[in-house]
Design a protein around this motif. Structure first.
Motif, PDB file in Angstrom:
ATOM      1  N   TRP A  76       1.531  -1.856 -15.896  1.00  0.00           N
ATOM      2  CA  TRP A  76       1.599  -0.771 -14.692  1.00  0.00           C
ATOM      3  C   TRP A  76       2.815  -1.614 -13.640  1.00  0.00           C
ATOM      4  O   TRP A  76       3.131  -2.808 -13.874  1.00  0.00           O
ATOM      5  N   ASP A  89      -2.009   4.479  -5.069  1.00  0.00           N
ATOM      6  CA  ASP A  89      -2.955   4.641  -6.079  1.00  0.00           C
ATOM      7  C   ASP A  89      -3.877   3.344  -6.442  1.00  0.00           C
ATOM      8  O   ASP A  89      -4.661   3.610  -7.363  1.00  0.00           O
ATOM      9  N   TYR A  90      -3.368   2.409  -6.381  1.00  0.00           N
ATOM     10  CA  TYR A  90      -3.860   1.100  -6.593  1.00  0.00           C
ATOM     11  C   TYR A  90      -5.071   0.380  -5.698  1.00  0.00           C
ATOM     12  O   TYR A  90      -4.886   0.709  -4.400  1.00  0.00           O
ATOM     13  N   GLU A  91      -6.189  -0.060  -6.216  1.00  0.00           N
ATOM     14  CA  GLU A  91      -7.188  -0.722  -5.571  1.00  0.00           C
ATOM     15  C   GLU A  91      -6.717  -1.704  -4.561  1.00  0.00           C
ATOM     16  O   GLU A  91      -5.751  -2.518  -5.072  1.00  0.00           O
ATOM     17  N   GLU A  92      -7.320  -1.819  -3.287  1.00  0.00           N
ATOM     18  CA  GLU A  92      -6.613  -2.857  -2.427  1.00  0.00           C
ATOM     19  C   GLU A  92      -6.692  -4.217  -2.800  1.00  0.00           C
ATOM     20  O   GLU A  92      -5.836  -4.937  -2.611  1.00  0.00           O
ATOM     21  N   LEU A 116       3.157  -2.346 -10.592  1.00  0.00           N
ATOM     22  CA  LEU A 116       2.882  -3.456  -9.456  1.00  0.00           C
ATOM     23  C   LEU A 116       3.108  -4.732 -10.542  1.00  0.00           C
ATOM     24  O   LEU A 116       3.584  -5.616  -9.894  1.00  0.00           O
ATOM     25  N   TYR A 117       2.789  -4.696 -11.763  1.00  0.00           N
ATOM     26  CA  TYR A 117       2.785  -5.906 -12.534  1.00  0.00           C
ATOM     27  C   TYR A 117       4.276  -6.277 -13.212  1.00  0.00           C
ATOM     28  O   TYR A 117       4.215  -7.274 -14.035  1.00  0.00           O
ATOM     29  N   TYR A 126       2.553   1.324  -3.591  1.00  0.00           N
ATOM     30  CA  TYR A 126       1.528   1.678  -4.659  1.00  0.00           C
ATOM     31  C   TYR A 126       0.093   2.294  -4.171  1.00  0.00           C
ATOM     32  O   TYR A 126      -0.823   1.792  -4.135  1.00  0.00           O
ATOM     33  N   ARG A 173      -6.459  -5.224  -5.759  1.00  0.00           N
ATOM     34  CA  ARG A 173      -4.997  -5.712  -6.531  1.00  0.00           C
ATOM     35  C   ARG A 173      -3.930  -6.049  -5.883  1.00  0.00           C
ATOM     36  O   ARG A 173      -3.115  -6.869  -6.398  1.00  0.00           O
ATOM     37  N   LEU A 174      -3.644  -5.358  -4.767  1.00  0.00           N
ATOM     38  CA  LEU A 174      -2.580  -5.662  -3.888  1.00  0.00           C
ATOM     39  C   LEU A 174      -2.792  -6.935  -3.008  1.00  0.00           C
ATOM     40  O   LEU A 174      -1.811  -7.583  -2.578  1.00  0.00           O
ATOM     41  N   HIS A 220      -2.556   5.351 -13.305  1.00  0.00           N
ATOM     42  CA  HIS A 220      -1.516   4.154 -12.637  1.00  0.00           C
ATOM     43  C   HIS A 220      -0.012   4.242 -13.566  1.00  0.00           C
ATOM     44  O   HIS A 220       0.614   3.514 -13.462  1.00  0.00           O
ATOM     45  N   LYS A 247       0.727  -1.259   0.057  1.00  0.00           N
ATOM     46  CA  LYS A 247      -0.029   0.045  -0.055  1.00  0.00           C
ATOM     47  C   LYS A 247       0.756   1.227  -0.029  1.00  0.00           C
ATOM     48  O   LYS A 247       0.527   2.262  -0.754  1.00  0.00           O
TER      49      LYS A 247
END
Length: 307
Positions: A274, A34-37, A276-277, A32, A39-40, A203, A29
Motif C-alpha cells: 500500500w 481511507d486508512y485506519e488511524e 503508506l508503506y 491517506y 496505522r497512521l 487501499h 490523515k
C-alpha cells in the motif's frame, strides 16, 4: 559498472540528507483518508527526523537482483538457498487459497515446499526481481561475489538505503508527496493488482502501473541517482538490525543501527505494498531466515580506496 553475474552498479556520491519523517498526524490523515488511524499513528520508529552524513561514496545495484542473476550465482557457487535447503519452502500466491479459513489472515500461502526463490506462485522472467530470498541468502551472495571479484559486496545500511532512495528529494516518495503519483514510478498495490485481492481493494491506488505481480526491473524510470525500483517491486534487505528507538540515538556520520537484535530491517515496499508503506521513510523488519514472496535483494559494492 557491470559485475560477474550481470549486475549493473551505479556510483552513489557522499552527501547529507534528512532521514525519517516529521509529518503530523493531520497531514497523514489528509493524504491517506481511507486508512485506519492506528496505522497512521504506528509510525513512531520513523522519528525523530534527523540529519545523516554519508561520508563515503559507494556503488549500488542499479536494479534489484534478478531471477536470472540469482540463478547464475546458485549455479556457479553451488549454494542452496534457504527456501530449498530447510525443506519448509517459501511463500507463494495461490488463487485458491482462502486466508479466512486459516489462523494466519495472510494474503499468501506459506510456508510450503512448492514455493521457493524459483517458484513464487506466479510467472516471472529472468529480468524480474528474485523473491523468497532470506537475509542469509543475501549475505551468501555478497560473500561469493566478494571472493570472486576480490572486492567487498554487502547489503546497504538502512541510512545508505534511504539516502539512495531519496536521491536528493525531501518528499514522501522520490517523485513527490502524492500517493497516486506512485503509479508512474513504481510497481505497488494499485488498480491492476486489486482484482486479485478484492478484500484489500479499498487501499489500492486508483492508477494503473501495468503489473499485478512483479515487473521487469527496468520497467519504471530511475530516480535522480539513476537507480530503479527503490520503492516498489520487491522489499530490500538492509544490513541493519531493527531498533525502534534507533533514530533517537543515531550518530551523524554513517549510522549502522544496533549492534544486535532479533530482526533485520527491510525497506522500499513491493508490488503488493500500500502507498503508506512505500514512502521513503517507512521501516519494516523480518528475521534473517524469513523468506517471502515480496522480499528481494539489492547489494552495495564498496569503492576501492585509491592507492
Amino acid at each position: 559498472m557491470e559485475n560477474a553475474i550481470g549486475m549493473q552498479l551505479v556510483l552513489i556520491p557522499a552527501g547529507e540528507f534528512l532521514m525519517g519523517t516529521d509529518e503530523s498526524l493531520a497531514s497523514l490523515k489528509q493524504a491517506y483518508p481511507d486508512y485506519e488511524e492506528r496505522r497512521l499513528r504506528d509510525l513512531d520508529d520513523e522519528r525523530p527526523r534527523h540529519k545523516v552524513r554519508i561520508t563515503r561514496p559507494f556503488y549500488l545495484g542499479k536494479h534489484l537482483v534478478t531471477v536470472g542473476q540469482f540463478a547464475r550465482f546458485v549455479a556457479q557457487s553451488g549454494y542452496v538457498p534457504e527456501s530449498i535447503r530447510d525443506q519448509t519452502g517459501g511463500y507463494g500466491y495461490n488463487p485458491g487459497y482462502d486466508p479466512e479459513k486459516t489462523e494466519r489472515k495472510d494474503a499468501f500461502e506459506g510456508r510450503n515446499p512448492q514455493y521457493s526463490w524459483k517458484t513464487p506462485g506466479f510467472p516471472q522472467g529472468d529480468d524480474h526481481p528474485v523473491l523468497n530470498v532470506t537475509w542469509n541468502d543475501a549475505q551468501a551472495l555478497a560473500a561469493w561475489l566478494s571472493e570472486k571479484e576480490k572486492a567487498h559486496y554487502r547489503l546497504p545500511t538502512e541510512a545508505e538505503w534511504e539516502y539512495a532512495c531519496r536521491a536528493g528529494s525531501t518528499t514522501r516518495y522520490p517523485n513527490g508527496d502524492d500517493p497516486e503519483g506512485l503509479s508512474f514510478i513504481a510497481n505497488t498495490f494499485d488498480a491492476d493488482a486489486a482484482p486479485y485481492w478484492p478484500r484489500l481493494a479499498g487501499h489500492a491506488l486508483k492508477g494503473h502501473d501495468g503489473f499485478a505481480f512483479t515487473s521487469p526491473v527496468d520497467s519504471f524510470p530511475p530516480n535522480a541517482f539513476g537507480v530503479h525500483d527503490m520503492v516498489g517491486n520487491a522489499w530490500e534487505w538492509t544490513a541493519d538490525w531493527y531498533g525502534e528507538d534507533t533514530y533517537a540515538r543515531s550518530p551523524l556520520a554513517d549510522p549502522q543501527g544496533p549492534a544486535s537484535g532479533q530482526t533485520k530491517v527491510r525497506r522500499g515496499g513491493s508490488w503488493h505494498t500500500w502507498a503508506l508503506y512505500a514512502r521513503c521513510a517507512f521501516r519494516n523488519w523480518n528475521t534473517p531466515t524469513t523468506r517471502y514472496t515480496l522480499v528481494g535483494i539489492r547489494l552495495v559494492r564498496d569503492v576501492t580506496p585509491s592507492r
